[in-house]
Design a protein around this motif. Structure first.
Motif, mmCIF file in Angstrom:
data_model
loop_
_atom_site.group_PDB
_atom_site.id
_atom_site.type_symbol
_atom_site.label_atom_id
_atom_site.label_comp_id
_atom_site.label_asym_id
_atom_site.label_seq_id
_atom_site.Cartn_x
_atom_site.Cartn_y
_atom_site.Cartn_z
ATOM 1 N N ALA A 23 -25.294 -3.156 -3.080
ATOM 2 C CA ALA A 23 -24.103 -3.659 -3.775
ATOM 3 C C ALA A 23 -23.145 -4.270 -2.764
ATOM 4 C CB ALA A 23 -23.429 -2.526 -4.535
ATOM 5 N N THR A 24 -22.427 -5.299 -3.191
ATOM 6 C CA THR A 24 -21.467 -5.977 -2.308
ATOM 7 C C THR A 24 -20.129 -6.149 -3.028
ATOM 8 O OG1 THR A 24 -22.216 -8.148 -3.069
ATOM 9 C CG2 THR A 24 -23.272 -7.255 -1.081
ATOM 10 N N ASP A 25 -19.139 -6.622 -2.287
ATOM 11 C CA ASP A 25 -17.802 -6.901 -2.816
ATOM 12 C C ASP A 25 -17.299 -5.731 -3.666
ATOM 13 O OD1 ASP A 25 -15.428 -8.247 -3.273
ATOM 14 O OD2 ASP A 25 -16.239 -9.397 -4.969
ATOM 15 N N ILE A 26 -17.203 -4.576 -3.041
ATOM 16 C CA ILE A 26 -16.860 -3.336 -3.735
ATOM 17 C C ILE A 26 -15.347 -3.117 -3.675
ATOM 18 C CG2 ILE A 26 -17.179 -0.832 -3.746
ATOM 19 C CD1 ILE A 26 -19.881 -1.576 -2.174
ATOM 20 N N ARG A 27 -14.758 -2.913 -4.827
ATOM 21 C CA ARG A 27 -13.330 -2.596 -4.919
ATOM 22 C C ARG A 27 -13.199 -1.242 -5.603
ATOM 23 N NH1 ARG A 27 -10.322 -6.838 -3.422
ATOM 24 N NH2 ARG A 27 -11.282 -8.876 -3.526
ATOM 25 N N ILE A 28 -12.368 -0.390 -5.016
ATOM 26 C CA ILE A 28 -12.156 0.950 -5.571
ATOM 27 C C ILE A 28 -10.654 1.200 -5.646
ATOM 28 C CG2 ILE A 28 -12.588 3.422 -5.309
ATOM 29 C CD1 ILE A 28 -14.991 2.691 -3.544
ATOM 30 N N ARG A 29 -10.209 1.711 -6.765
ATOM 31 C CA ARG A 29 -8.812 2.115 -6.946
ATOM 32 C C ARG A 29 -8.836 3.567 -7.410
ATOM 33 N NH1 ARG A 29 -4.374 -0.730 -6.966
ATOM 34 N NH2 ARG A 29 -2.526 -0.013 -8.027
ATOM 35 N N VAL A 30 -8.088 4.422 -6.737
ATOM 36 C CA VAL A 30 -8.073 5.847 -7.076
ATOM 37 C C VAL A 30 -6.652 6.304 -7.344
ATOM 38 C CG1 VAL A 30 -10.135 6.343 -5.714
ATOM 39 C CG2 VAL A 30 -7.896 6.645 -4.679
ATOM 40 N N HIS A 31 -6.539 7.288 -8.199
ATOM 41 C CA HIS A 31 -5.249 7.939 -8.439
ATOM 42 C C HIS A 31 -5.181 9.096 -7.461
ATOM 43 C CE1 HIS A 31 -1.900 9.811 -10.502
ATOM 44 N NE2 HIS A 31 -1.710 8.626 -11.056
ATOM 45 N N SER A 32 -4.189 9.083 -6.582
ATOM 46 C CA SER A 32 -4.154 10.057 -5.486
ATOM 47 C C SER A 32 -3.751 11.457 -5.919
ATOM 48 C CB SER A 32 -3.230 9.559 -4.367
ATOM 49 O OG SER A 32 -1.934 9.321 -4.863
ATOM 50 N N ASP A 61 0.831 -1.205 0.000
ATOM 51 C CA ASP A 61 0.000 0.000 0.000
ATOM 52 C C ASP A 61 0.862 1.249 0.000
ATOM 53 O OD1 ASP A 61 -2.237 -1.569 -0.018
ATOM 54 O OD2 ASP A 61 -2.725 -1.260 2.105
ATOM 55 N N SER A 62 1.912 1.250 0.790
ATOM 56 C CA SER A 62 2.812 2.402 0.860
ATOM 57 C C SER A 62 3.518 2.624 -0.472
ATOM 58 C CB SER A 62 3.831 2.202 1.979
ATOM 59 O OG SER A 62 4.731 3.274 2.001
ATOM 60 N N ILE A 63 3.984 1.545 -1.093
ATOM 61 C CA ILE A 63 4.668 1.670 -2.388
ATOM 62 C C ILE A 63 3.696 2.158 -3.455
ATOM 63 C CG2 ILE A 63 5.766 0.350 -4.250
ATOM 64 C CD1 ILE A 63 7.115 -1.299 -1.993
ATOM 65 N N ASN A 64 2.486 1.585 -3.504
ATOM 66 C CA ASN A 64 1.491 2.048 -4.470
ATOM 67 C C ASN A 64 1.191 3.523 -4.290
ATOM 68 O OD1 ASN A 64 0.945 -0.151 -6.110
ATOM 69 N ND2 ASN A 64 -0.560 -0.988 -4.699
ATOM 70 N N GLU A 88 -1.277 5.631 -6.337
ATOM 71 C CA GLU A 88 -2.565 4.954 -6.395
ATOM 72 C C GLU A 88 -2.886 4.332 -5.050
ATOM 73 O OE1 GLU A 88 -2.204 2.117 -9.545
ATOM 74 O OE2 GLU A 88 -1.973 3.668 -11.063
ATOM 75 N N LYS A 89 -4.185 4.324 -4.717
ATOM 76 C CA LYS A 89 -4.654 3.707 -3.478
ATOM 77 C C LYS A 89 -5.831 2.801 -3.819
ATOM 78 C CE LYS A 89 -3.495 7.564 -0.455
ATOM 79 N NZ LYS A 89 -3.984 8.476 0.561
ATOM 80 N N SER A 90 -5.973 1.725 -3.062
ATOM 81 C CA SER A 90 -7.073 0.788 -3.264
ATOM 82 C C SER A 90 -7.744 0.475 -1.940
ATOM 83 C CB SER A 90 -6.566 -0.517 -3.877
ATOM 84 O OG SER A 90 -6.066 -0.307 -5.155
ATOM 85 N N LYS A 91 -9.041 0.216 -2.013
ATOM 86 C CA LYS A 91 -9.812 -0.211 -0.841
ATOM 87 C C LYS A 91 -10.813 -1.255 -1.277
ATOM 88 C CE LYS A 91 -8.835 2.968 2.434
ATOM 89 N NZ LYS A 91 -8.420 2.831 3.750
#
Length: 174
Positions: free
Chosen positions: A71-80, A33-36, A42-45
């Motif tokens: 909604a279930t099983d939600i994945r989000i990736r954002v450009h910080s 997570d720190s490297i991403n 980028e961060k993901s949750k």
């Protein structure tokens, strides 16, 4: 001839090359997570349900208003460093209704700026615009799985917090 510097250099190159290939494929943990975040910006949750995700505006991982509450099983990736984001979720009993872009013609976003292991290949031909939130998303539905992305382009007719029309998104050419 002293081979020690060559051995050290070769070992260093090997470690760096291994890390470059292995780190993006490791499961999320504080190191990756720190490297991403620091290197790739980028961060993901992951959220089990829509109720677990943050509520509304200003939060990087807040869901758009058009995502069903069950909604279930939600994945989000954002450009910080910008507004680009990927979202994947599984539909519950509430179906995803049709696109809502009545305020104007959706802009061509060009293509995704982010990628993730959980994003399938070949969604481009299935994507349709979704404009009910501030940002215009491109959405593809495969069975119960929904994939959506935005590069931060405001939806046609979107307003800023002060009520003025949103300025078109300035896309960086890379």
């Amino acid at each position: 001839m002293n081979r020690r510097p060559l051995v050290i250099a070769a070992a260093t190159v090997g470690v760096v090359a291994t890390a470059a290939f292995a780190l993006p494929n490791l499961p999320p943990n504080p190191l990756t997570d720190s490297i991403n975040d620091q290197v790739f910006k980028e961060k993901s949750k992951h959220f089990a349900t829509a109720a677990d995700a943050p509520t509304r505006d200003g939060k990087a991982f807040a869901l758009p208003s058009w995502v069903p509450k069950d909604a279930t099983d939600i994945r989000i990736r954002v450009h910080s460093t910008g507004e680009a984001r990927l979202i994947r979720f599984t539909l519950g009993a509430t179906p995803l209704d049709g696109p809502q872009c009545a305020a104007g013609t959706p802009n061509d976003q060009g293509g995704r700026k982010l990628s993730a292991k959980w994003w399938p290949h070949g969604t481009r031909s299935e994507e349709r615009p979704e404009c009910r939130d501030f940002y215009q998303y491109q959405v593809a539905v495969r069975g119960k799985r929904v994939y959506a992305w935005t590069d931060g382009t405001p939806s046609p007719g979107a307003k800023t917090q002060d009520g003025s029309p949103a300025a078109p998104h300035a896309r960086s050419r890379g």
